[in-house]
Write a protein that holds these residues in place. Sequence first.
Motif, short mmCIF file in Angstrom:
data_model
loop_
_atom_site.label_atom_id
_atom_site.label_comp_id
_atom_site.label_asym_id
_atom_site.label_seq_id
_atom_site.Cartn_x
_atom_site.Cartn_y
_atom_site.Cartn_z
N ILE A 1 -6.32 -0.76 8.76
CA ILE A 1 -6.27 0.46 8.35
C ILE A 1 -7.47 1.02 9.55
CG2 ILE A 1 -7.42 2.42 6.74
CD1 ILE A 1 -6.15 0.82 4.67
N LEU B 1 -7.24 3.19 -1.99
CA LEU B 1 -5.95 2.51 -1.79
C LEU B 1 -5.12 2.76 -3.28
CD1 LEU B 1 -6.76 -0.75 -0.25
CD2 LEU B 1 -6.39 1.42 1.07
N ILE C 1 0.82 -1.12 -0.03
CA ILE C 1 0.08 -0.01 -0.09
C ILE C 1 0.92 1.18 0.08
CG2 ILE C 1 -1.66 1.50 1.34
CD1 ILE C 1 -3.00 -1.24 2.43
N GLN D 1 -3.36 5.30 1.56
CA GLN D 1 -4.70 5.08 1.98
C GLN D 1 -5.38 6.19 2.53
OE1 GLN D 1 -1.62 3.92 3.32
NE2 GLN D 1 -1.88 5.08 5.38
#
Length: 445
Positions: free
Chosen positions: A417, A432, A393, A396
């Motif tokens: 998250i 994302l 990732i 986010q």
Amino acid sequence: DSIPLRHGAHRIGNRTDSDMAHWRDYGLGQFIHWGLYAIPGGFWHGQPVNGAAEWIRSSKKVDPKEYDALISQFNPVKYDPVAWALMAKNMGTKYVTFTTKHHDGFCLWPSKYSDFTIMQSPWKKDIIKPFVEAYNKQGIDVYLYFSIMDWHNPDWRYELKTKSDSVAFDRFKEFTKNQLTELLTLYPTTKGLWFDGTWDKSWKASGAFSDELEQYLKKLRPGLVIGSRLRADEKGNRHLDANGRLMGDYHQVWERKIPETIAEVKGYDWECVMTVPENQWGYNARWSGHVKSSSEIIEMLANCVSKGGNFVLNFGPKGDGSFREEEIRLAKEIGNWMAVNGEAIYAAGQSDFRKEDWGYYTKSKTSGKTYMVVFNTPVTNMLKVNIPKNQKIASQKLLGSKQVLPLEHIEGRMHYIRLPGGVRQQPAVIELQLISDDQKKELDV
Ligand code: H79
């Protein structure tokens, strides 16, 4: 070892042309059921009639002649296609399907093949033309709903038992072909046809005709999108032919239901059409049973998109042409959500993430971004995310606020998250950005 079929599927897999690619990217559509049934609105002589309002003519309590006489009351002084189109646009609709003729046979366009059209009503004006113009002006593609079954036409048959049934039904087929030719000629921007009322024995015995009709319509208007409800093969199979192959451009059985898993749609394009109350498509003054909220509808929308399908929400305007308050409010609430979160819906589809309990993942076909559409927020506000292999990732963010959310690595591919706390009126969406593990290493240097 497939069964030889002359009138089965003519293609293996999905269409690959740009018109179908366009259809596939709609995400959200609107359905409109409007016709004579909107006038009684589920009541007959002051009494509520059970069942769907648009089926009231078939109720034992209703004299069909008396129903057909409703034509003298069809005068929708509040019909405002420009306002309808604006409402659809503000909801975030990319396409609309409109009932040109439902099972009762009443035509909302001036058909020269029928004596049961808006031209015999006090309204005396085409309903479809200004509708198509207004929606197209808002950039919304128009699809025409057309019921093959026609309770008004004396040549319609449920079953072909005798020679004279077949003779009548041959006339009926010609009439059907004429009406469809008329529609595509009068409304040349039509993107597709949505067929219904094709489940009876008479139609299932007309596989060759349904095949020829579909090919004829597509020749008349190349690129036309037609779902799997029109066709039967020569053995009477519908949707999937005797070899299990889809007839038509997308799987069209998903009426008021959503596949549990993507496997159920067998890789085909598909669309779900949904009502706001239980089973009411035309206007019913008495909505009984559960009425869906905008968040429930948005959940269904995200669910469908996460499985590669389009979601279409039905509206049933009143006899005077106005929308009920509940539908106006829903359209606004959905539109507010779409205005912020539409990128998780339009041109989006299945993602490669494992589904989690908090909601649905979708993935944008244009940006490649993954979206988490969150419905069930845990008491901890911590959302479990299992990242697919070889990916990391990179960011986010909460859509809307663009707030970067805390990300915590747990172990292996599992992460949390954290959503901000507090009461949420509508589902949250987290965007994302992913990069491959290798890219991440380079960035780290
Ligand atoms: O237009 C809306 C509905 O009026 C129509 N399709 C949506 C988009 C529709 N109504 N019912 N159905 C589709 C499914 C058909 C159910 C049937 Fe029967 C079961 C037809 C024949 C057996 C119920 C029982 C209706 C007639 C007998």
